[in-house]
Scaffold this motif. Structure first.
Motif, short mmCIF file in Angstrom:
data_model
loop_
_atom_site.label_atom_id
_atom_site.label_comp_id
_atom_site.label_asym_id
_atom_site.label_seq_id
_atom_site.Cartn_x
_atom_site.Cartn_y
_atom_site.Cartn_z
N ILE A 101 0.84 -1.20 0.00
CA ILE A 101 0.00 0.00 0.00
C ILE A 101 0.88 1.25 0.00
CG2 ILE A 101 -1.75 1.30 1.27
CD1 ILE A 101 -2.71 -1.41 2.42
N LEU A 102 1.92 1.24 0.81
CA LEU A 102 2.81 2.39 0.88
C LEU A 102 3.62 2.55 -0.40
CD1 LEU A 102 4.11 1.89 4.53
CD2 LEU A 102 2.41 3.56 3.75
N GLY A 103 4.00 1.44 -1.00
CA GLY A 103 4.81 1.49 -2.20
C GLY A 103 6.28 1.67 -1.87
N SER A 104 7.16 1.14 -2.72
CA SER A 104 8.60 1.21 -2.47
C SER A 104 9.37 1.15 -3.78
CB SER A 104 9.04 0.07 -1.56
OG SER A 104 10.44 0.04 -1.42
N SER A 105 10.50 1.84 -3.79
CA SER A 105 11.39 1.77 -4.95
C SER A 105 12.10 0.43 -5.01
CB SER A 105 12.42 2.91 -4.88
OG SER A 105 13.20 2.80 -3.68
N ASP A 106 12.17 -0.28 -3.90
CA ASP A 106 12.84 -1.58 -3.84
C ASP A 106 12.12 -2.45 -2.82
OD1 ASP A 106 14.52 -3.78 -3.66
OD2 ASP A 106 16.37 -2.60 -3.65
N PRO A 107 10.99 -3.06 -3.20
CA PRO A 107 10.19 -3.82 -2.23
C PRO A 107 10.97 -4.93 -1.53
CG PRO A 107 8.94 -3.44 -4.24
CD PRO A 107 10.34 -2.99 -4.52
N ALA A 108 11.89 -5.58 -2.24
CA ALA A 108 12.64 -6.67 -1.61
C ALA A 108 13.52 -6.13 -0.48
CB ALA A 108 13.48 -7.40 -2.65
N ALA A 109 14.19 -4.99 -0.73
CA ALA A 109 15.06 -4.41 0.28
C ALA A 109 14.25 -3.81 1.43
CB ALA A 109 15.95 -3.34 -0.34
N ALA A 110 13.05 -3.35 1.14
CA ALA A 110 12.22 -2.70 2.16
C ALA A 110 11.47 -3.70 3.04
CB ALA A 110 11.22 -1.76 1.50
N ARG A 111 11.42 -4.95 2.65
CA ARG A 111 10.59 -5.92 3.37
C ARG A 111 11.07 -6.15 4.80
NH1 ARG A 111 6.88 -10.02 2.77
NH2 ARG A 111 7.22 -11.83 4.10
N GLU A 112 12.36 -6.43 4.99
CA GLU A 112 12.84 -6.70 6.35
C GLU A 112 12.74 -5.47 7.25
OE1 GLU A 112 14.01 -8.67 9.69
OE2 GLU A 112 13.22 -9.43 7.79
N PRO A 113 13.10 -4.27 6.77
CA PRO A 113 12.85 -3.09 7.61
C PRO A 113 11.38 -2.92 7.98
CG PRO A 113 14.43 -2.54 5.91
CD PRO A 113 13.92 -3.92 5.59
N ALA A 114 10.47 -3.26 7.07
CA ALA A 114 9.04 -3.17 7.40
C ALA A 114 8.68 -4.13 8.52
CB ALA A 114 8.20 -3.46 6.16
N ARG A 115 9.22 -5.34 8.49
CA ARG A 115 9.00 -6.30 9.57
C ARG A 115 9.57 -5.77 10.88
NH1 ARG A 115 11.55 -10.40 9.83
NH2 ARG A 115 10.03 -11.80 10.75
N GLN A 116 10.77 -5.23 10.81
CA GLN A 116 11.42 -4.72 12.02
C GLN A 116 10.64 -3.55 12.62
OE1 GLN A 116 13.96 -5.95 13.71
NE2 GLN A 116 14.31 -7.63 12.26
N LEU A 117 10.03 -2.74 11.77
CA LEU A 117 9.24 -1.63 12.30
C LEU A 117 8.01 -2.16 13.03
CD1 LEU A 117 9.24 1.41 12.51
CD2 LEU A 117 7.89 1.52 10.41
N GLY A 118 7.44 -3.24 12.52
CA GLY A 118 6.34 -3.88 13.24
C GLY A 118 6.78 -4.35 14.62
N PHE A 119 7.95 -5.00 14.69
CA PHE A 119 8.48 -5.42 15.99
C PHE A 119 8.69 -4.22 16.90
CE2 PHE A 119 10.65 -9.20 13.73
CZ PHE A 119 9.68 -10.09 14.13
N ALA A 120 9.26 -3.14 16.35
CA ALA A 120 9.57 -1.95 17.15
C ALA A 120 8.30 -1.35 17.74
CB ALA A 120 10.30 -0.92 16.30
N PHE A 121 7.27 -1.19 16.90
CA PHE A 121 6.01 -0.61 17.39
C PHE A 121 5.37 -1.49 18.45
CE2 PHE A 121 4.87 1.99 13.30
CZ PHE A 121 5.95 2.83 13.53
N GLN A 122 5.35 -2.80 18.21
CA GLN A 122 4.70 -3.70 19.17
C GLN A 122 5.44 -3.72 20.50
OE1 GLN A 122 1.87 -6.78 18.65
NE2 GLN A 122 1.87 -5.26 20.26
N LEU A 123 6.76 -3.78 20.45
CA LEU A 123 7.52 -3.81 21.70
C LEU A 123 7.38 -2.49 22.45
CD1 LEU A 123 9.27 -5.48 23.53
CD2 LEU A 123 11.29 -4.80 22.20
N THR A 124 7.28 -1.38 21.73
CA THR A 124 7.01 -0.10 22.37
C THR A 124 5.69 -0.16 23.13
OG1 THR A 124 8.24 1.13 20.69
CG2 THR A 124 6.63 2.37 21.97
N ASN A 125 4.67 -0.73 22.51
CA ASN A 125 3.38 -0.88 23.20
C ASN A 125 3.51 -1.76 24.44
OD1 ASN A 125 1.98 0.69 21.37
ND2 ASN A 125 1.29 -1.04 20.13
N PHE A 126 4.27 -2.85 24.33
CA PHE A 126 4.44 -3.75 25.49
C PHE A 126 5.11 -3.01 26.65
CE2 PHE A 126 4.73 -7.80 22.66
CZ PHE A 126 3.35 -7.78 22.49
N ILE A 127 6.12 -2.20 26.33
CA ILE A 127 6.82 -1.45 27.37
C ILE A 127 5.88 -0.45 28.03
CG2 ILE A 127 8.64 0.28 27.74
CD1 ILE A 127 10.20 -1.22 25.45
#
Length: 310
Positions: free
Chosen positions: A145-171
Motif C-alpha cells: 500500500i505504501l509502495g517502495s522503490s525496492d520492495p525486496a530491500a524494504a521488506r525486512e525493515p518493514a517487519r522490524q518496524l512492526g516489531f519496534a512498534f509492538q515492543l514499544t506498546n508492550f513497554i
C-alpha cells in the motif's frame, strides 16, 4: 464503490480514529486514495483484538469461539463467498486491490488466538514468535500500500518496524497487560533483573516501580531501539508520497520511548504519552522533510552489543 463497501471502509476509519490516535494522525499524511486501505488493515487488526481483549467478562472458550467464527467468515470471504459483516468487505477489497499475502493474515489470527491462552513468554525468541504474527506481518501487509522503490530491500525493515512498534506498546502497557493477566516481557529478562511477577503486581498496585523494575524497562527500551535501528533504512525506500506518514509514525511511536526514559523508566507511575503539541510538530516536520532523508533512532543511547544481536 457500492454503498456497503463504502460503509465498511468508513467503519474501519472510525475504529482507527477512535483507537489508534498516533497512527491515525500519521495516516492523514498519505494521499487520500491510500488512506482507506490503511484504515481497512487497522480495522481488521483492531476488531480481532477487541474480540480477544474487550470480551473479558466471557469465558475463554466463548471468546475463542467468537474469534474462530469471525476468522471463518473472513476466510470464506477470501474464497469469494458473500460476507455479512460491517467491516470485512473493506478488508477483502484491500487484499484484492494490492494482492496482499493471505499467509500474513493467517499468521496474525494465529497470534490473536495465542492471546486467549498464553499469559507469559519464557524467552525473547518466544515473544518474537508471537510478534511475528501480531506485528511483523502488519509491516509486510502495509508495504504494497505504501509502495517502495525496492520492495525486496524494504521488506525486512518493514517487519522490524512492526516489531519496534509492538515492543514499544508492550513497554508502555506493562500495567494494563497485567490487568488482563498477561506479561509480554520475557520471563528470562525478569529473572536476569531479579524481578518476579509478584513484583510487577506490587508496582501496579503502588503506582510506582522499584529500581530493579526501572532497570528492566530500560533494558527493554534498548531492545526496542535495536528494532527501530533495523527498520530505519526502509523509510527512505518508500514511495515519496508515503514517507511523511511513516516518518511521523516512526517518530511518534519512538517518542513513547523518549517519554518512558524521561520518567526514569517508571511505566507504573503513569502511561507514557507523546504530548499533542509534539505530535503536531512531528507531523509538520515530516511534511517538509525531503524524501530519502534518514530518520533518528528514538530513546537514549543505543547499546551496540544489543543492536548487533537483532
Amino acid at each position: 464503490m457500492d454503498t456497503d463497501l463504502t460503509a465498511a471502509y468508513e467503519r474501519c476509519r472510525e475504529l482507527h480514529r477512535r483507537h489508534g490516535r498516533t497512527y491515525y494522525l500519521a495516516t492523514r499524511l498519505l494521499p487520500a486514495w491510500k488512506r482507506r486501505h490503511v484504515h481497512a488493515l487497522y480495522g481488521f487488526t483492531r476488531y480481532a483484538d477487541e474480540i480477544v481483549d474487550r470480551t473479558e467478562d466471557l469465558p475463554p472458550a466463548e471468546r475463542a469461539a467468537r474469534l474462530a467464527e469471525w476468522s471463518a467468515r473472513f476466510v470464506a470471504g477470501l474464497h469469494g463467498e458473500p460476507v455479512d459483516d460491517p467491516l470485512l468487505p473493506a478488508v477483502l477489497h484491500t487484499i484484492a486491490v494490492f494482492d496482499l499475502d493471505r499467509d500474513d493474515f493467517a499468521s496474525f489470527l494465529r497470534s490473536m488466538t495465542m492471546d486467549l491462552t498464553v499469559l507469559s513468554y519464557p524467552t525473547y525468541d518466544d515473544v518474537l514468535d508471537y510478534m511475528e504474527g501480531s506485528a511483523a506481518v502488519i509491516g509486510t501487509m502495509m508495504l504494497p500500500i505504501l509502495g517502495s522503490s525496492d520492495p525486496a530491500a524494504a521488506r525486512e525493515p518493514a517487519r522490524q518496524l512492526g516489531f519496534a512498534f509492538q515492543l514499544t506498546n508492550f513497554i508502555r502497557d506493562v500495567a494494563e497487560d497485567l490487568d488482563r493477566g498477561r506479561t509480554y516481557l520475557p520471563d528470562e529478562d525478569l529473572a536476569a533483573f531479579d524481578v518476579t511477577r509478584e513484583d510487577l503486581l506490587a508496582a501496579r498496585a503502588a503506582g510506582r516501580g522499584t529500581p530493579r523494575l526501572r532497570e528492566l524497562i530500560a533494558y527493554e527500551v534498548t531492545r526496542a531501539q535495536a528494532h527501530y535501528e533495523a527498520a530505519a533504512p526502509g523509510i527512505p525506500l518508500l514511495a515519496p508520497a508515503s514517507q511523511a506518514c511513516m516518518r511521523t509514525a516512526y517518530a511518534l511511536y519512538g517518542g513513547i520511548l523518549d517519554e518512558v526514559a524521561a520518567q526514569d523508566f517508571d511505566v507504573f507511575a503513569r502511561r507514557a504519552r507523546v504530548p499533542r503539541r509534539r505530535r503536531m510538530a512531528v507531523a509538520a516536520q515530516a511534511l517538509v522533510t525531503p524524501a530519502g532523508a534518514p530518520v533518528r533512532i528514538p530513546g537514549p543511547a543505543l547499546r551496540p552489543a544489543l543492536a548487533a544481536s537483532i
